[in-house]
Design a protein around this motif. Structure first.
Motif, PDB file in Angstrom:
ATOM      1  N   PRO A 119      10.512   5.807   4.246  1.00  0.00           N
ATOM      2  CA  PRO A 119       9.309   6.667   4.198  1.00  0.00           C
ATOM      3  C   PRO A 119       8.069   5.879   4.605  1.00  0.00           C
ATOM      4  N   TYR A 120       7.912   5.616   5.882  1.00  0.00           N
ATOM      5  CA  TYR A 120       6.860   4.744   6.401  1.00  0.00           C
ATOM      6  C   TYR A 120       5.469   5.242   6.010  1.00  0.00           C
ATOM      7  N   GLY A 121       5.264   6.552   6.129  1.00  0.00           N
ATOM      8  CA  GLY A 121       3.949   7.121   5.855  1.00  0.00           C
ATOM      9  C   GLY A 121       3.504   7.011   4.418  1.00  0.00           C
ATOM     10  N   ASP A 122       4.432   6.757   3.487  1.00  0.00           N
ATOM     11  CA  ASP A 122       4.047   6.582   2.087  1.00  0.00           C
ATOM     12  C   ASP A 122       3.303   5.273   1.862  1.00  0.00           C
ATOM     13  N   SER A 123       3.530   4.308   2.755  1.00  0.00           N
ATOM     14  CA  SER A 123       2.914   2.990   2.611  1.00  0.00           C
ATOM     15  C   SER A 123       1.832   2.719   3.648  1.00  0.00           C
ATOM     16  N   ASN A 154      -0.237   1.394  19.842  1.00  0.00           N
ATOM     17  CA  ASN A 154      -0.182   2.448  20.862  1.00  0.00           C
ATOM     18  C   ASN A 154      -0.385   3.837  20.287  1.00  0.00           C
ATOM     19  N   ASP A 155       0.249   4.093  19.158  1.00  0.00           N
ATOM     20  CA  ASP A 155       0.237   5.417  18.551  1.00  0.00           C
ATOM     21  C   ASP A 155       0.149   5.248  17.049  1.00  0.00           C
ATOM     22  N   ALA A 156      -0.690   6.037  16.405  1.00  0.00           N
ATOM     23  CA  ALA A 156      -0.847   5.937  14.952  1.00  0.00           C
ATOM     24  C   ALA A 156       0.452   6.226  14.224  1.00  0.00           C
ATOM     25  N   ARG A 157       1.375   6.903  14.889  1.00  0.00           N
ATOM     26  CA  ARG A 157       2.653   7.247  14.260  1.00  0.00           C
ATOM     27  C   ARG A 157       3.726   6.183  14.487  1.00  0.00           C
ATOM     28  N   GLN A 158       3.416   5.171  15.273  1.00  0.00           N
ATOM     29  CA  GLN A 158       4.394   4.120  15.561  1.00  0.00           C
ATOM     30  C   GLN A 158       4.780   3.390  14.286  1.00  0.00           C
ATOM     31  N   ARG A 159       6.040   2.992  14.200  1.00  0.00           N
ATOM     32  CA  ARG A 159       6.539   2.280  13.027  1.00  0.00           C
ATOM     33  C   ARG A 159       6.794   0.816  13.380  1.00  0.00           C
ATOM     34  N   ILE A 160       6.198  -0.083  12.610  1.00  0.00           N
ATOM     35  CA  ILE A 160       6.282  -1.517  12.875  1.00  0.00           C
ATOM     36  C   ILE A 160       6.793  -2.205  11.616  1.00  0.00           C
ATOM     37  N   MET A 161       7.883  -2.949  11.748  1.00  0.00           N
ATOM     38  CA  MET A 161       8.525  -3.540  10.579  1.00  0.00           C
ATOM     39  C   MET A 161       7.619  -4.515   9.840  1.00  0.00           C
ATOM     40  N   GLN A 162       6.870  -5.366  10.583  1.00  0.00           N
ATOM     41  CA  GLN A 162       5.989  -6.319   9.907  1.00  0.00           C
ATOM     42  C   GLN A 162       4.963  -5.602   9.030  1.00  0.00           C
ATOM     43  N   VAL A 163       4.467  -4.489   9.535  1.00  0.00           N
ATOM     44  CA  VAL A 163       3.453  -3.735   8.802  1.00  0.00           C
ATOM     45  C   VAL A 163       4.053  -3.084   7.560  1.00  0.00           C
ATOM     46  N   PHE A 164       5.209  -2.458   7.730  1.00  0.00           N
ATOM     47  CA  PHE A 164       5.854  -1.804   6.589  1.00  0.00           C
ATOM     48  C   PHE A 164       6.205  -2.819   5.502  1.00  0.00           C
ATOM     49  N   SER A 165       6.761  -3.952   5.907  1.00  0.00           N
ATOM     50  CA  SER A 165       7.139  -4.979   4.924  1.00  0.00           C
ATOM     51  C   SER A 165       5.919  -5.500   4.177  1.00  0.00           C
ATOM     52  N   ALA A 166       4.816  -5.712   4.911  1.00  0.00           N
ATOM     53  CA  ALA A 166       3.591  -6.197   4.270  1.00  0.00           C
ATOM     54  C   ALA A 166       3.022  -5.156   3.320  1.00  0.00           C
ATOM     55  N   ALA A 167       3.029  -3.895   3.737  1.00  0.00           N
ATOM     56  CA  ALA A 167       2.483  -2.830   2.892  1.00  0.00           C
ATOM     57  C   ALA A 167       3.279  -2.685   1.610  1.00  0.00           C
TER      58      ALA A 167
END
Length: 270
Positions: A119-123, A154-167
């Motif tokens: 659930p990427y958008g939760d974080s 590129n896109d606000a909806r893009q999913r990036i692992m480094q970002v998700f892990s940090a969040a």
């Protein structure tokens, strides 16, 4: 150590084996995702890619010949090799069968499979307008004073692992993403993407003079740790800075008091 049935005797993979339902339930109830590598012998995807993925995602291994039969039935394992991805927090697991070009950059392919499950958008909040960005950065009355981390990609909806892990790891920060619209590029003076800024909501000032390029998770994590702002006075910050006592370096303190509405809305007050 643990005997790795089927794995090459010269290779010790990171991660822990899963052999029963109890262990799997523990993985599924964690508050983070896990990749379960389902295999039967050393040809089934063992490799150096595992050491790259495990930096950001938990990794486990399930040997179809040594795991409990009830475990294989509940997971619906009928084909292998494969991956089972548990998003965490009790959410249903997903299966991933690599194919085609996935093998050219295997670690990236596994990360992407994980990102499509969690659930990427939760974080990480996607922001699609400058007004939404302003609202995210603003210090609201009775709101949170946590630092804001804005990812420009590129896109606000893009999913990036480094970002998700940090969040997921830095609960002390709020994370959001914006795309490469003109207003975002001009506002942050972005030259390369993906990039990020760390902002103090009280002053709306960034910790760095310009956006930082997003590289590895380790470097991103270090930058978040190093970015220090004047903390809000609360029980946690008092305990961290003063060890809970008005003595020593905290025998005297200067506290800046302003109405929350003024701090949140009036730029001149800052």
């Amino acid at each position: 150590g643990e005997e790795w049935d089927g794995a090459d005797s010269g290779f010790q993979p990171p991660g822990q084996p899963v052999t029963n339902w109890t262990r799997l339930s523990q993985l599924m109830e964690m508050d983070e995702p896990c990749v379960i590598h389902v295999y039967s012998d050393q040809r089934h995807y063992f490799g150096q890619w595992m050491f790259e993925v495990v930096q950001e995602v938990k990794l486990a291994h399930l040997n179809v010949f040594t795991a409990d039969e009830i475990l294989l039935q509940r997971l619906g394992v009928r084909r292998y090799p494969m991956f089972i991805i548990t998003p965490g927090e009790g959410r249903p697991h997903q299966v991933y069968f690599p194919h085609g070009f996935d093998f050219f950059h295997f670690s990236d392919s596994v990360r992407q499979a994980v990102l499509e499950t969690v659930p990427y958008g939760d974080s990480v909040t996607p922001l699609h307008s400058e007004a939404a960005l302003d609202a995210f950065l603003r210090l609201h009355p009775h709101g949170s004073s946590k630092p804001r981390v804005v990812i420009i990609t590129n896109d606000a909806r893009q999913r990036i692992m480094q970002v998700f892990s940090a969040a997921r790891e830095f609960k002390t920060h709020h994370f959001a993403q914006v795309g490469t619209q003109r207003w975002a590029i001009d506002r942050f003076k972005v030259r390369r993407i993906p990039a990020y800024v760390i902002v103090d909501p009280a002053t709306r000032q960034g910790f760095h003079a310009q956006p930082q390029i997003l590289h590895s998770f380790a470097s991103f994590k270090q930058q978040l740790t190093d970015a220090k702002f004047l903390p809000e006075l609360n029980r946690e910050s008092f305990k961290e800075r003063c060890r809970g006592e008005w003595s020593g370096g905290c025998a005297w303190a200067a506290v800046f008091l302003v109405p929350p509405d003024a701090l949140g809305k009036d730029d001149q007050v800052r």
